[in-house]
Design a protein around this motif. Structure first.
Motif, PDB file in Angstrom:
ATOM      1  N   THR A   1      -9.951  -0.885   4.245  1.00  0.00           N
ATOM      2  CA  THR A   1      -9.329  -1.073   5.360  1.00  0.00           C
ATOM      3  C   THR A   1      -9.001   0.392   5.826  1.00  0.00           C
ATOM      4  O   THR A   1      -9.179   1.223   4.990  1.00  0.00           O
TER       5      THR A   1
ATOM      6  N   ARG B   1       4.541   0.618   0.576  1.00  0.00           N
ATOM      7  CA  ARG B   1       5.270  -0.024   1.235  1.00  0.00           C
ATOM      8  C   ARG B   1       3.983  -1.044   1.841  1.00  0.00           C
ATOM      9  O   ARG B   1       3.313  -1.383   1.748  1.00  0.00           O
TER      10      ARG B   1
ATOM     11  N   TYR C   1       1.220  -3.714   3.600  1.00  0.00           N
ATOM     12  CA  TYR C   1       1.166  -3.285   4.672  1.00  0.00           C
ATOM     13  C   TYR C   1      -0.073  -4.576   5.303  1.00  0.00           C
ATOM     14  O   TYR C   1      -0.018  -5.455   4.825  1.00  0.00           O
ATOM     15  N   HIS C   2      -0.259  -4.618   6.374  1.00  0.00           N
ATOM     16  CA  HIS C   2      -0.555  -5.705   7.136  1.00  0.00           C
ATOM     17  C   HIS C   2      -1.942  -4.501   8.459  1.00  0.00           C
ATOM     18  O   HIS C   2      -1.748  -3.588   8.670  1.00  0.00           O
TER      19      HIS C   2
ATOM     20  N   LYS D   1       0.815  -0.755  -0.456  1.00  0.00           N
ATOM     21  CA  LYS D   1       0.097  -0.312   0.007  1.00  0.00           C
ATOM     22  C   LYS D   1       1.055   1.288  -0.171  1.00  0.00           C
ATOM     23  O   LYS D   1       1.999   1.245   0.618  1.00  0.00           O
TER      24      LYS D   1
END
Length: 338
Positions: free
Chosen positions: A218, A192, A194-195, A189
């Motif tokens: 999200t 970079r 993303y989580h 995202k």
């Protein structure tokens, strides 16, 4: 019991059985008559043979009330509002491409409802069936017929609500390898990794056997993501994109977009996105469309809107011109054969 009594009991039993038999015949005759009659003001429907390679046909979920409710039906693409041929296959969500179909259906059991995804061959025979975790929402097949995807709700019942959860799966029909959830993919995202615990995915649309687009939600925002099946990655492309549908030539997407100021219960408008210039164009449909559109050809999309007999099927040009046209009443989830 005397012989006379036994005779009376026997005659009474025969009479009862005769009444039951007559009632059964009457009921069957009435049902047969119902199957021959169309709903008043609705489409004409008769049972027959439906295939995914049967020439220039449009196949969709029949929404007309009656014995063929939720059955797959076919019509001629030149007369989509005409007589329908019904198959004994019942789906809540459906899509097909290259002779392969995916049907999301429901089973009513003693412990309640359960749902499944069935992969269908060109004659609508089930090849394999997979249990799914919730209420069917979206279904797609890659242009080659090699990949299928489906989305189900596992909490809540509407994208318009603030609390819902989805599960999106991708199946490779060449190896029958199932990815149960896109949440196992690596997300990039804004350049970079993303989580987040609140990530949800839905609305897959395939570019080819390696790439697809979908929606990621999200932190209260939706994003268009581009997926890579082999690399098992998804990369954000653009915010505020839901239920994308890729054009046959691969150059544009039509999607639903939340527009500020609209009702929370009807927040969407249809837009086209040029993937080269990233320019958005509003389509000529001014109503809120809660559907993943289907491309009828290079310039026209189809979608469902509530009607008198269930959802009706509408079309509109994909370039922002023209006006919406109702294509068929009581119809949903179209796909094309031949």
């Amino acid at each position: 019991m005397t012989s006379r009594t036994r005779l009376i009991v026997l005659l009474a039993a025969v009479a009862v059985l005769g009444c039951v038999g007559f009632a059964s015949v009457l009921h069957a005759s009435k049902r047969a008559g119902e199957r021959d009659r169309s709903q008043p003001g609705g489409p004409s429907i008769a049972q027959g043979t439906v295939t995914l390679d049967g020439g220039k046909q449009m196949i969709f979920r029949n929404m007309a009330w009656g014995p063929y409710r939720d059955d797959l039906v076919s019509v001629s693409v030149t007369d989509p509002g005409g007589a329908r041929t019904a198959a004994p296959v019942r789906c809540l969500r459906f899509y097909a491409a290259a002779g392969t179909g995916v049907c999301l259906g429901k089973v009513d059991g003693a412990l309640g409802e359960s749902y499944y995804a069935a992969i269908l061959d060109s004659r609508l025979r089930t090849l394999r069936e997979y249990p799914v975790a919730g209420i069917p929402s979206r279904a797609r097949v890659a242009p080659s017929g090699h990949l299928a995807a489906w989305t189900v709700f596992v909490g809540g019942d509407s994208y318009a609500g603030s609390q819902f959860s989805t599960r999106t799966s991708i199946l490779d029909l060449r190896t029958w390898t199932l990815t149960p959830s896109l949440e196992t993919y690596t997300i990039v995202k804004d350049g970079r990794p993303y989580h987040a615990a609140d990530m949800n995915f839905w609305g897959v649309t395939f570019a080819d056997d390696e790439h697809f687009y979908a929606t990621m939600a999200t932190k209260g925002q939706t994003h268009l993501v581009r997926g890579d099946v082999a690399a098992r990655t998804m990369t954000t492309v653009r915010p505020n994109v839901e239920c994308p549908s890729l054009a046959p030539d691969g150059t544009r997407l039509v999607f639903k977009k939340r527009v500020p100021g609209l009702s929370p219960d009807a927040p969407w408008r249809l837009y086209a996105l040029d993937l080269r210039t990233m320019r958005e164009t509003p389509l000529a449909e001014s109503r809120s469309v809660d559907d993943q559109v289907v491309w009828a050809d290079d310039g026209t999309v189809l979608y469902g809107l509530a009607g008198d007999f269930g959802d009706d099927l509408w079309s509109v040009p994909a370039d922002g011109t023209g006006r919406p046209v109702r294509v068929a009443v009581a119809a949903l989830n179209p796909a094309f054969a031949g």
